[in-house]
Motif scaffolding. Structure first.
Motif, mmCIF file in Angstrom:
data_model
loop_
_atom_site.group_PDB
_atom_site.id
_atom_site.type_symbol
_atom_site.label_atom_id
_atom_site.label_comp_id
_atom_site.label_asym_id
_atom_site.label_seq_id
_atom_site.Cartn_x
_atom_site.Cartn_y
_atom_site.Cartn_z
ATOM 1 N N LEU A 102 -5.581 -7.864 -3.955
ATOM 2 C CA LEU A 102 -6.930 -7.723 -3.400
ATOM 3 C C LEU A 102 -7.957 -7.483 -4.509
ATOM 4 O O LEU A 102 -9.055 -8.047 -4.476
ATOM 5 N N SER A 160 -3.138 -4.799 5.325
ATOM 6 C CA SER A 160 -2.756 -5.803 4.332
ATOM 7 C C SER A 160 -1.374 -6.345 4.660
ATOM 8 O O SER A 160 -0.544 -5.631 5.219
ATOM 9 N N PRO A 187 -5.366 -0.138 0.954
ATOM 10 C CA PRO A 187 -4.583 -1.149 1.659
ATOM 11 C C PRO A 187 -3.343 -0.510 2.280
ATOM 12 O O PRO A 187 -2.669 0.289 1.640
#
Ligand SMILES: Nc1ncnc2c1ncn2[C@@H]1O[C@H](COP(=O)(O)OP(=O)(O)OP(=O)(O)O)[C@@H](O)[C@H]1O
Ligand SMILES: [Mg+2]
Length: 222
Positions: free
Chosen positions: A17, A139, A104
């Motif tokens: 990310l 995620s 996440p």
């Protein structure tokens, strides 16, 4: 503007990310710095696979990294921090430096999130640094599993909202990372690219436009 991706748990997508959010912002013509605050150096390894990068990557995996990170960040519009897979001093330093901490979490780990040390560290930091914002991002979500209202309510009770954009498990993320590419270079028209675009816009709307997290207000996604 300093945005960090943190979770003491390994393999949740912090590096994936960080790199791709940095790539999206750089693709918008922004001056972006990515700080690799993980001694494993995954972001640095990714950068070393390339001749050049759309954003600068610097390794700063030191316990007192906040001071240097804040200084470096003054030269950039956005600084992204790729955090370490533990909740030790470096992680605390990343939190101290941040305007927004993105946590996440994988759907399979949802039941334990509220008691995680990283979450407690962020909440402790918020006592002193009132304008420190943070949010979970789901995620590596598999398929169309509905994460749903219940989970968001649980997160709300834990005092930390869940961002509206979920990141699905998609092989193109892993492929692009292995090849030293951003998702926008590897699969520009893919759903994966679109998810990163939506996630970045959502984060930015919370940080810059003062959209409140955890309310019914829709973030500004064009
Ligand atoms: N959404 C996704 N879909 C598919 N694969 C993913 C996704 N996110 C991450 N991965 C893969 O999972 C592995 C771990 O991801 P990543 O390195 O981003 O996690 P991390 O939280 O930074 O891990 P660490 O804690 O070890 O630093 C990598 O092989 C990566 O390519
Ligand atoms: Mg990592």
């Amino acid at each position: 503007m300093i945005i960090s991706f943190l979770n003491q748990k390994g393999g949740v997508g912090k590096t994936t990310l960080s790199i791709n959010v940095a790539a999206y912002l750089a693709g918008q013509g922004r001056k972006v710095l990515l700080i690799d605050a993980d001694k494993q150096g995954s972001s640095n390894t990714w950068a070393s696979l390339r001749e050049d990068s759309p954003f600068q990557v610097i390794s700063l995996a030191r316990e007192n990294m906040a001071k240097d990170a804040l200084k470096l960040a003054t030269e950039f519009e956005y600084t992204i921090i790729d955090g370490p897979p533990h909740a030790e001093t470096i992680a605390r330093s990343c939190i101290v430096a941040s305007d927004f901490v993105v946590l996440p979490i994988e759907p399979s780990g949802l039941s334990t999130w509220a008691s995680d040390l990283t979450v407690r560290q962020v909440r402790d930091a918020q006592i002193i640094k009132e304008n420190l914002k943070c949010g979970f991002v789901v995620s590596r979500k598999i398929g169309k599993t509905v994460i749903g209202r219940e989970i968001r309510t649980m997160a709300g009770e834990a005092g930390i909202p869940v961002l509206k954009t979920d990141i699905e498990q998609r092989v193109s993320y892993a492929e692009s990372m292995t090849m030293g590419k951003t998702i926008f270079e590897w699969a520009p028209t893919s759903p994966a690219s679109n998810d990163i675009k939506q996630l970045t816009k959502e984060i930015i709307s919370y940080v810059e436009e003062d959209v409140q997290l955890g309310t019914e207000a829709e973030p500004a996604i064009a």
